[in-house]
Scaffold this active site. Structure first.
Site, PDB file in Angstrom:
ATOM      1  CG  ASP A 137      49.481  66.300 -16.103  1.00 44.06           C
ATOM      2  OD1 ASP A 137      49.070  65.843 -15.033  1.00 44.06           O
ATOM      3  OD2 ASP A 137      49.521  65.661 -17.166  1.00 44.06           O
TER       4      ASP A 137
HETATM    5  C1  BGC Z   1      52.289  69.674 -20.709  1.00 40.33           C
HETATM    6  C2  BGC Z   1      50.984  69.184 -20.158  1.00 40.33           C
HETATM    7  C3  BGC Z   1      50.988  67.692 -20.045  1.00 40.33           C
HETATM    8  C4  BGC Z   1      52.209  67.250 -19.246  1.00 40.33           C
HETATM    9  C5  BGC Z   1      52.307  65.754 -19.056  1.00 40.33           C
HETATM   10  C6  BGC Z   1      53.434  69.116 -19.912  1.00 40.33           C
HETATM   11  O1  BGC Z   1      54.649  69.512 -20.471  1.00 40.33           O
HETATM   12  O2  BGC Z   1      52.296  71.090 -20.678  1.00 40.33           O
HETATM   13  O3  BGC Z   1      49.929  69.635 -21.000  1.00 40.33           O
HETATM   14  O4  BGC Z   1      49.824  67.274 -19.397  1.00 40.33           O
HETATM   15  O5  BGC Z   1      53.377  67.728 -19.854  1.00 40.33           O
HETATM   16  O6  BGC Z   1      52.544  65.083 -20.213  1.00 40.33           O
HETATM   17  C1  NOJ Z   2      47.526  67.400 -21.352  1.00 37.57           C
HETATM   18  C2  NOJ Z   2      47.496  66.087 -20.648  1.00 37.57           C
HETATM   19  O1  NOJ Z   2      47.407  65.049 -21.597  1.00 37.57           O
HETATM   20  C3  NOJ Z   2      46.337  66.024 -19.688  1.00 37.57           C
HETATM   21  O2  NOJ Z   2      46.392  64.818 -18.959  1.00 37.57           O
HETATM   22  C4  NOJ Z   2      46.329  67.188 -18.769  1.00 37.57           C
HETATM   23  O3  NOJ Z   2      45.169  67.109 -17.987  1.00 37.57           O
HETATM   24  C5  NOJ Z   2      46.363  68.496 -19.535  1.00 37.57           C
HETATM   25  N1  NOJ Z   2      47.452  68.495 -20.440  1.00 37.57           N
HETATM   26  C6  NOJ Z   2      46.440  69.707 -18.619  1.00 37.57           C
HETATM   27  O4  NOJ Z   2      47.684  69.805 -18.013  1.00 37.57           O
END
Ligand code: BGC
Ligand code: NOJ
Length: 807
Positions: A486
């Site tokens: 993400d």
């Molecule tokens: C986090 C990710 C997460 C994303 C969406 C970010 O701040 O680092 O792990 O997937 O937010 O919620």
């Molecule tokens: C946490 C999120 O919940 C997930 O959707 C995502 O794939 C990982 N972070 C990696 O960014």
């Protein structure tokens, strides 16, 4: 250093000190009523939705940490202490916190008084029970008082923490027969209330926080507890609480056994009141019925037995005896337990998720399902249909939905181009587990629109085609807002502090993802198998051809020489290449492409894994990227917002370590595969709990990476896709028991020292007793007869099959 130990016979982790590096928590509840509970009794309760139906207040980010929870004070002479250590914070003579499956028990003592507090949520009712047993183990009589306290949340947790101009006026309670009812907003649109009851005679109560605490006091030393006298206060606005006071004179050996209940009640609109609405007396009948069900010690122990049976049953589907107790306790107990918690909570409520954030993620929910589908297949079925209903006709999808409404969340939007493929993955897993092909005929709406229903299979087809319809200049999949990572935001350029990196203006370039390409190969093959089973032979062939072509494209345009590239950015430049200054190599495409068997025959797969080990793996796991980004790159996004070594910027992101471990099994490297599993597996790193800091019985999302000043320190425990993927890895690839459409594939990949492994797997209602033995003559013997494949055909429900696997 350790702070406790595993008690495998009881399926508990026993914490021996309140001074764990961080609060170490557990979850109570299996259906609709839930509680979070830390090893000092902290946490909160909610009904179904942690934001909209929050029952008790919890102050995240407070000082001291972990404020809010089940509070108990024992006053023995002038000494005031808490059986959970917090909030009185008096040194205890002994302390133990046992976190088990769906319950937590505290055992503590001070000055000849013993306390045992058992906390759990019964399977069938919306309440949390706290059974407190106090006994006098001294040789003289003790005059003691017990004061309980909880603080109510005014239902909507977000509003509760912000809208004080209103909230300080609306709090309302009723007190009757020692039961404290919380009825804020019941006079208007709410048809629900909560209550806090106790089954023994009380000598006082409080419902107003200020009266209970006294001026400038806090929960550590409430004035009423010091004074030995409750205020008998009635809350009008401000902060309603519920506190009971009980007094006992205990002879040596004598016990007080007390049952506290925090309950949640919904009342039909027409039956809200006891008498005219204007009198404001709520209908307490359903509350009283609930209280009566749990007012004896026998009822409580029956419920604890029922809870244990519930978990026996859930955990009975996969049981291993491998000769390695750490492996066994993770597989048999904690990993599966964590998978069920992610089923219940998704990413809503933990000590890192405030309960006010995200709804249910499309990709997160699909992946979580891989870890619980064997335990609760019917609920997995329902979940798949809910997820599919937020998909668009073109195969794209809302990225999240709200659990209460089950509708797509427009604020977060769509365009996360990996999402559609996960739907194929979870549906395949469900069908392989259950053999229930009928799910693919189930009519499911697109975008929650009435009249748009199409069989689930059409959704899978839309998912598959979505990738093919969204290819970039190298014929690799377009990444959209982001893929699994993400934080790699190749189309969202954010310069505004505070705005979301994922949902800010999308420039819609041709940025491409090699990770999605790997996923397409991996899940595309599963899709082709499903087509085949539906008799769509031409479609199956076309799908296989597209998959093979993508595999070739990866090798042609997604190979960097020693490892797989990560992406092409909006400029067409490489991401995750040796030609980059930072971010030369990423874990995700190495894991996913090798899992998908790309480059296995031609040598790239092995090379990619060697590079992964060389550049990404260190003593605490395999990092996400190296070198981590040292400065903010507008065209890469959130990944470069994190300091080097943290979160997506080069921490050990535990979620994708299993992909690399699985990849190692694909190239037949059992030792490496196991080593990767072992390095992040909580039970194996219990001894470094002082460094790791989060709970040693569950996985965390992230462990500070090789470039981080605090390398080895974990964060974000419990609610992570790591739970599901590590279970898939250990059960299906290391132990090698993998559900396929036609039966159970058995293909272990374990280091030499595992030479006598026994597994019980309940699959489609049949019990498979499987033994692995080392032998020169390899193969599977089913009920004594040698098979000529490694798939044991699905047997009729109720049958018992004995399988010997010589490996
Ligand atoms: C986090 C990710 C997460 C994303 C969406 C970010 O701040 O680092 O792990 O997937 O937010 O919620
Ligand atoms: C946490 C999120 O919940 C997930 O959707 C995502 O794939 C990982 N972070 C990696 O960014």
């Amino acid at each position: 250093m350790k702070y406790g130990y595993f008690d495998d016979a009881k399926r508990e982790y026993v914490i021996e000190t309140p001074f764990t590096p961080l609060p170490w928590i557990n979850y109570l509840g299996s259906n609709e009523f839930f509680g979070l509970i830390s090893n000092t009794g902290g946490g909160y309760n909610f009904y179904r939705d942690a934001m909209l139906r929050r029952l008790t207040r919890y102050r995240y980010n407070n000082v001291p940490r972990d404020t809010g929870g089940r509070l108990f004070y024992i006053k023995d002479g002038d000494e005031i202490w808490s059986p959970t250590y917090f909030p009185a914070k008096k040194e205890l003579d002994s302390y133990k916190c046992r976190h088990g499956n769906g319950y937590t028990v505290f055992e503590s003592s001070k000055n000849g008084i013993k306390a045992e507090l058992t906390c759990f949520v019964p399977i069938k009712d919306n309440c949390e029970i706290n059974r407190l047993i106090i006994s006098n183990s001294s040789d003289s009589k003790k005059e003691i008082s017990i004061t309980s306290a909880i603080e109510f949340c005014l239902w909507n947790a977000a509003d509760d923490g912000t809208n004080f101009q209103r909230n300080f006026n609306i709090g309302e309670v009723e007190i009757e027969d020692g039961v404290i009812y919380h009825k804020t907003e019941y006079r208007e649109r709410r048809n629900h209330y909560s209550f806090y009851a106790v089954n023994q005679k009380t000598t006082g109560f409080d419902t107003d926080l200020d009266t209970f605490l006294g001026k400038f006091k806090d929960y550590e030393n409430p004035q009423t507890v010091i004074d030995g006298k409750s205020g008998n206060s009635k809350a009008h606005g401000w902060s309603p609480i519920a506190s009971h006071r009980l007094e006992y004179s205990l002879s040596p050996g004598e016990k007080a056994e007390i049952i506290f209940i925090l309950g949640y009640i919904e009342v039909p609109k027409s039956e809200k009141w006891d008498g005219p609405a204007a009198n404001g007396i709520i209908n307490k009948k359903p509350a009283k019925e609930l209280i009566n069900r749990y007012n004896t010690l026998k009822a409580i122990s029956d419920e604890l037995d029922a809870l244990k049976k519930h978990w026996d049953e859930l955990l009975s589907k996969f049981e291993v005896n491998s000769g390695d107790e750490k492996l066994d306790r993770m597989v048999n107990i904690w990993n599966q337990y964590q998978c069920m918690i992610t089923f219940n909570m998704s990413r809503s409520a933990s000590y890192y998720e405030s309960g006010q954030g995200r709804g249910m993620g499309f990709r997160d929910s699909c992946q979580d399902l891989l870890g619980f589908v064997h335990m609760v297949p019917e609920r997995a079925r329902e979940r798949i249909l809910d997820i599919a209903a937020i998909q668009f006709e073109n195969g794209g999808a809302w990225h999240q939905y709200q659990p209460l409404t089950k509708r797509g969340n427009a604020n977060v939007g769509s365009g996360f181009n990996d999402d559609p493929l996960w739907l194929i993955g979870c549906t395949f897993a469900y069908v392989a587990e259950t053999g229930d092909y009928s799910i693919m005929d189930e009519p499911v709406q697109f975008e929650n629109k009435e009249g748009s229903e199409k069989p689930l299979f059409d959704h899978l087809r839309a998912s598959f085609n979505y990738t093919l319809n969204n290819l970039g200049p190298h014929k690799l999949p377009l990444i959209g807002r982001a893929d699994w990572n993400d934080c790699l935001n190749l189309n969202c350029f954010s310069e505004e502090p505070g705005e979301s990196f994922q949902t800010c203006a999308n420039i819609e370039s041709d940025a491409e993802s090699i990770f999605i390409a790997g996923m397409f190969v991996f899940y595309g093959r599963q899709y082709a198998q499903l087509c085949q089973k539906r008799g769509l032979i031409d479609e199956a062939e076309a799908a296989t051809a597209a998959v093979n072509e993508m595999s070739d494209t990866i090798l042609k345009h997604g190979w960097d020489g020693d490892w797989f590239l990560r992406a092409y950015d909006s400029n067409g430049d490489k991401v995750g290449s040796s030609s980059c200054t930072d971010g030369k190599i990423f874990i995700e495409p190495q894991g996913m492409c090798v899992m998908a068997e790309v480059g296995v025959d031609t040598g790239e797969a092995k090379k990619a894994l060697e590079a992964t080990k060389k550049y990404l793996t260190f003593e605490y796991g395999t990092c996400l990227v190296a070198p981590a980004y040292k400065e903010y790159h507008l065209h890469l996004g959130e990944i470069s917002s994190y300091p080097p070594g943290y979160k997506e910027n080069g921490s050990v992101f535990c979620h994708n370590n299993p992909w690399v471990s699985i990849a190692e099994t694909v190239v037949g490297n059992a030792d490496e595969a196991f080593e990767i599993f072992r390095t992040t597996c909580p039970a194996y790193i219990e001894d470094i709990s002082d460094i790791h800091r989060t709970e040693p019985y569950v996985y965390s999302q992230t462990i500070a990476g090789q470039e981080a000043p605090t390398a080895g320190e974990a964060k974000n425990s419990w609610l992570t896709g790591t739970a599901a993927w590590t279970f898939v890895n250990v059960s299906q690839y290391l132990l090698g028991i993998k559900p396929e459409l036609d039966g159970l594939c058995i293909k272990p990949c374990l280091p030499e020292r595992f030479n006598n492994v026994k597994i019980k797997r309940i699959y489609r209602g049949a019990t498979y007793n499987i033994t692995f033995v080392r032998s020169d003559e390899k193969g599977l013997w089913v009920n004594g007869i040698k098979l000529d494949s490694n798939i044991v055909p699905a047997a009729p429900s109720g049958s018992v099959i004995s399988v010997e696997c010589r490996f």
